[in-house]
Scaffold this active site. Sequence first.
Site, PDB file in Angstrom:
ATOM      1  N   LEU A 324       0.728  -1.302  -0.184  1.00  0.00           N
ATOM      2  CA  LEU A 324      -0.046  -0.045   0.040  1.00  0.00           C
ATOM      3  C   LEU A 324       0.741   1.341  -0.028  1.00  0.00           C
ATOM      4  O   LEU A 324       0.483   2.397  -0.493  1.00  0.00           O
ATOM      5  CB  LEU A 324      -0.828   0.036   1.290  1.00  0.00           C
ATOM      6  CG  LEU A 324      -1.973  -0.984   1.196  1.00  0.00           C
ATOM      7  CD1 LEU A 324      -2.729  -0.932   2.692  1.00  0.00           C
ATOM      8  CD2 LEU A 324      -3.042  -0.600   0.080  1.00  0.00           C
ATOM      9  N   GLY A 325       1.963   1.045   0.573  1.00  0.00           N
ATOM     10  CA  GLY A 325       2.960   2.376   0.689  1.00  0.00           C
ATOM     11  C   GLY A 325       3.979   2.184   2.065  1.00  0.00           C
ATOM     12  O   GLY A 325       3.990   1.150   2.466  1.00  0.00           O
ATOM     13  N   PHE A 329       7.920   3.719   9.220  1.00  0.00           N
ATOM     14  CA  PHE A 329       8.953   2.749   9.861  1.00  0.00           C
ATOM     15  C   PHE A 329       8.770   1.390   9.090  1.00  0.00           C
ATOM     16  O   PHE A 329       9.358   0.654   9.399  1.00  0.00           O
ATOM     17  CB  PHE A 329       8.427   2.675  11.460  1.00  0.00           C
ATOM     18  CG  PHE A 329       8.622   3.674  12.176  1.00  0.00           C
ATOM     19  CD1 PHE A 329       9.683   4.204  12.589  1.00  0.00           C
ATOM     20  CD2 PHE A 329       7.744   4.488  12.875  1.00  0.00           C
ATOM     21  CE1 PHE A 329       9.873   5.210  13.219  1.00  0.00           C
ATOM     22  CE2 PHE A 329       7.609   5.551  13.378  1.00  0.00           C
ATOM     23  CZ  PHE A 329       8.943   5.711  13.794  1.00  0.00           C
ATOM     24  N   GLY A 330       8.225   1.471   7.842  1.00  0.00           N
ATOM     25  CA  GLY A 330       8.351   0.434   7.145  1.00  0.00           C
ATOM     26  C   GLY A 330       7.204   0.231   6.145  1.00  0.00           C
ATOM     27  O   GLY A 330       6.088   0.917   6.122  1.00  0.00           O
ATOM     28  N   PRO A 331       7.230  -0.994   5.356  1.00  0.00           N
ATOM     29  CA  PRO A 331       6.240  -0.796   4.491  1.00  0.00           C
ATOM     30  C   PRO A 331       4.800  -1.229   4.957  1.00  0.00           C
ATOM     31  O   PRO A 331       4.680  -1.952   5.824  1.00  0.00           O
ATOM     32  CB  PRO A 331       6.629  -1.910   3.277  1.00  0.00           C
ATOM     33  CG  PRO A 331       7.671  -2.520   4.155  1.00  0.00           C
ATOM     34  CD  PRO A 331       8.369  -1.952   5.162  1.00  0.00           C
ATOM     35  N   LYS A 346       1.338  -3.362   8.794  1.00  0.00           N
ATOM     36  CA  LYS A 346       2.824  -2.613   8.861  1.00  0.00           C
ATOM     37  C   LYS A 346       3.732  -3.526   9.233  1.00  0.00           C
ATOM     38  O   LYS A 346       3.607  -4.063  10.416  1.00  0.00           O
ATOM     39  CB  LYS A 346       2.484  -1.159   9.553  1.00  0.00           C
ATOM     40  CG  LYS A 346       3.639  -0.507   9.678  1.00  0.00           C
ATOM     41  CD  LYS A 346       3.149   1.149  10.349  1.00  0.00           C
ATOM     42  CE  LYS A 346       3.431   1.128  11.709  1.00  0.00           C
ATOM     43  NZ  LYS A 346       3.583   2.538  12.148  1.00  0.00           N
ATOM     44  N   ASP A 443       3.067  13.292  16.834  1.00  0.00           N
ATOM     45  CA  ASP A 443       3.523  13.191  15.405  1.00  0.00           C
ATOM     46  C   ASP A 443       2.284  13.170  14.308  1.00  0.00           C
ATOM     47  O   ASP A 443       2.148  12.367  13.463  1.00  0.00           O
ATOM     48  CB  ASP A 443       4.426  11.879  15.313  1.00  0.00           C
ATOM     49  CG  ASP A 443       4.997  11.797  13.930  1.00  0.00           C
ATOM     50  OD1 ASP A 443       5.212  12.997  13.535  1.00  0.00           O
ATOM     51  OD2 ASP A 443       5.600  10.737  13.470  1.00  0.00           O
TER      52      ASP A 443
END
Length: 635
Positions: A324-325, A329-331, A346, A443
């Site tokens: 998805l993107g 912190f990771g794909p 994730k 964040d």
Amino acid sequence: MDAIYPTSNLFLSVSLIISFFILPTAAAAAPNSQLSSGQPLVDGATLISSDGIFELGFFSPGSSTNRYVGIWYHSFSAAAVLWVANRDSPLLDTLGSLSIASDGNLVILDGHKAVVWSSKVASLPSNETMAELLDTGNLVLNNSDATVWQSFDNPGDTYLPGMKVGLDLVTNVNQVFTSWRSNDDPAPGNFTLGIAPDQSTQFFIWEGDKPRWRSGRWNGQVFLGSDRFYLIKGMKLPDLSYWDLDPTNDTQCKEACMKNCSCKAYSYQAGIGCLTWGRELVDIHMFSSGGNDFYLRLAGSEFGTFSFQAVENATANFSALNLLGEGGFGPVYKGTLPGGQDIAVKRLSRNSGQGVKEFKNEVILIAKLQHRNLVRLLGYCIKRDDKMLIYEYMANRSLDVLLFDARRKLQLDWKTRYSIIEGIARGLLYLHRDSRLRIIHRDLKVSNILLDENMNPKISDFGMARIFGNDGNETNTKRVVGTYGYMSPEFAMQGLFSVKSDVYSFGVLLIEIVSGMRNSTYYNSELSNNLLGCAWKLWNENNVMELVDSSIRSSCSIKEISICINVGLLCIQDRANDRPTMSSVIMMLESDNYVHPTPRRPRFAAEIIPSENDSLIFDRKTVTRNPSITILTGR
Ligand SMILES: *[C@@H]1O[C@H](CO)[C@@H](O)[C@H](O)[C@H]1NC(C)=O
Ligand SMILES: *[C@@H]1O[C@H](CO)[C@@H](O)[C@H](O)[C@H]1NC(C)=O
Ligand SMILES: *[C@@H]1O[C@H](CO)[C@@H](O)[C@H](O)[C@H]1NC(C)=O
Ligand SMILES: *[C@@H]1O[C@H](CO)[C@@H](O)[C@H](O)[C@H]1NC(C)=O
Ligand SMILES: *[C@@H]1O[C@H](CO)[C@@H](O)[C@H](O)[C@H]1NC(C)=O
Ligand SMILES: *[C@@H]1O[C@H](CO)[C@@H](O)[C@H](O)[C@H]1NC(C)=O
Ligand SMILES: *[C@@H]1O[C@H](CO)[C@@H](O)[C@H](O)[C@H]1NC(C)=O
Ligand SMILES: *[C@@H]1O[C@H](CO)[C@@H](O)[C@H](O)[C@H]1NC(C)=O
Ligand SMILES: *[C@@H]1O[C@H](CO)[C@@H](O)[C@H](O)[C@H]1NC(C)=O
Ligand SMILES: *[C@@H]1O[C@H](CO)[C@@H](O)[C@H](O)[C@H]1NC(C)=O
Ligand SMILES: CC(=O)N[C@H]1CO[C@H](CO)[C@@H](O)[C@@H]1O
């Protein structure tokens, strides 16, 4: 969107079962199912639904002598009462009657013709009002063919198919079931079952206002869950679905239930055996004393058991097609569980910088948070170095994907953007004020705003979030984390954070949504200013339309735009104390008559010109003091 979530799979109807066995009785004597004005139903007489299944009349519960009007299965007589009208106001003798009053209401009168219970609908011509006990077990009051009141809208402790449970988003009525006080007293007891207003896909049982049992999330078919049981003492056991003599003790009974996927609850009764329930949990009563121990299989907690293989399988082995993107912190992959539910996974890259600490932080925090504007964590999975978080799937991905793409942003008209802004504000307010924990997200940024299939925004990525004390005072942190461009001055420079740091980031977000531009990349050489500086300048020049994304200029309302930019500028003020709280933000966004304060000039945000003076930012003491920070990179 469906306002009411289906429940018929959870509670298979007793009437369904019964209708398999009991054929409608021949309508020889044609018992009456209707009540009209001038024909009161006296104690002793009953109405019977035209299919002969349901019966309405006066009864006395348990060993009580009080009289109540109720509905029960004709064939079971009043031993299994499904609904009670005057739960709170019993008649003390058998002189009562049920009738249609002169104002058209359905009423119960005592021997002195005083009203002890009423359907309490507006006055209607009584000669045109009729009550009828329908074949569904629903008692309706009709006025010239329109139903003006029905027992299904006023549930007791028993679910019947056709009833609605939960929050009706149109009427804002939350329908719940309430236990009887005791076997002898149908007055509302301590337990209610329903859908929590903010968690509209989960059933809860509350004792008073304390949640006692939670169904787990409704995925359209079953409540997602893992292998635990919750003991409810003092139960009148629901209609039984399965009876097994083999288990000789509680432990074996539990094991038998665990082994069987369709087993939803069990109860071991010495001398009787192991009772298990499949789908139907109808007619649950809780008694003040006595009753049985009843173990509900808890669906469960967010900490579901997703094994690594299952996740691998769901994401087609993390195939590129499912990507998805790239999250912070990771794909992030799309996956589909065997049941058909879509999930987002994730996968934290090993060198992601999100360490075990942040990982656990995110899991624990988000698992405790439930709000329609926060993304839901469904589970997590750790296998050696591999750490994965499993979220509900958001069909429309993240806001940055749409907002900063010349073609896709066309789908974000002003109305949609405005509702996204409001949703984010509500999610933040929940974090800051309403959730049981008080949380600073730390964040907040466009890429952390996910959108579901209806474009409802959900705040995600709680890896940085912190719980803070009840006073919400500023707290100092040794590590400065967050994303450059959204960090408040006191946070970036002194490591101080408070709810007002999130308010700052919200202000940046708001201006980005209105302008369709990233704060971090925008630099207008003509105005020699960055995005926030431009916003301030144009707002002061009464020229806000200049800032507005050209793709929404025609669809937007200048009044709403001005309010948004005003609020945005209030949020990005230098001094945390000057910034509004999220609750005043919401008030300003939603109230027509709010007098908006004038923002002070945001010196910190607006005065730094990025391309020339980057180094100035990188020299700030926080950066050198906090080598762990990974996000302060140049552009
Ligand atoms: C009910 O009563 C009102 C007023 O008395 C009358 O106008 C109306 O026609 C009546 N309706 C019926 C169905 O008899
Ligand atoms: C009352 O309304 C219900 C539903 O609209 C209908 O099924 C029923 O036949 C009506 N009964 C009477 C007596 O009008
Ligand atoms: C339950 O019964 C089994 C088989 O008889 C026995 O092995 C086990 O110890 C019993 N458990 C308890 C808690 O009594
Ligand atoms: C599993 O449990 C359900 C519901 O209690 C029951 O109907 C079914 O027969 C059980 N299956 C087995 C194999 O025991
Ligand atoms: C219901 O709550 C009240 C007040 O907390 C308590 O006194 C009573 O014992 C409770 N009843 C049951 C059945 O738990
Ligand atoms: C993987 O998915 C397939 C198809 O949905 C299923 O048949 C298989 O059992 C799954 N394997 C695992 C390990 O979950
Ligand atoms: C996924 O890929 C790994 C390595 O390529 C392989 O060992 C594993 O069997 C695959 N799993 C599935 C479910 O295809
Ligand atoms: C929080 O801040 C207020 C106002 O600045 C102050 O009065 C209060 O003592 C602070 N509380 C704590 C726990 O520091
Ligand atoms: C917006 O970006 C500029 C530079 O690109 C930066 O100086 C400023 O701090 C950012 N705004 C906020 C609110 O962080
Ligand atoms: C950049 O910083 C230098 C001093 O470090 C200053 O003299 C200069 O005016 C700054 N440029 C701008 C555009 O603010
Ligand atoms: C703007 C956008 O992409 N909208 C999509 C959101 O998701 C629903 C359901 O997948 C789509 O139908 C919309 O087109």
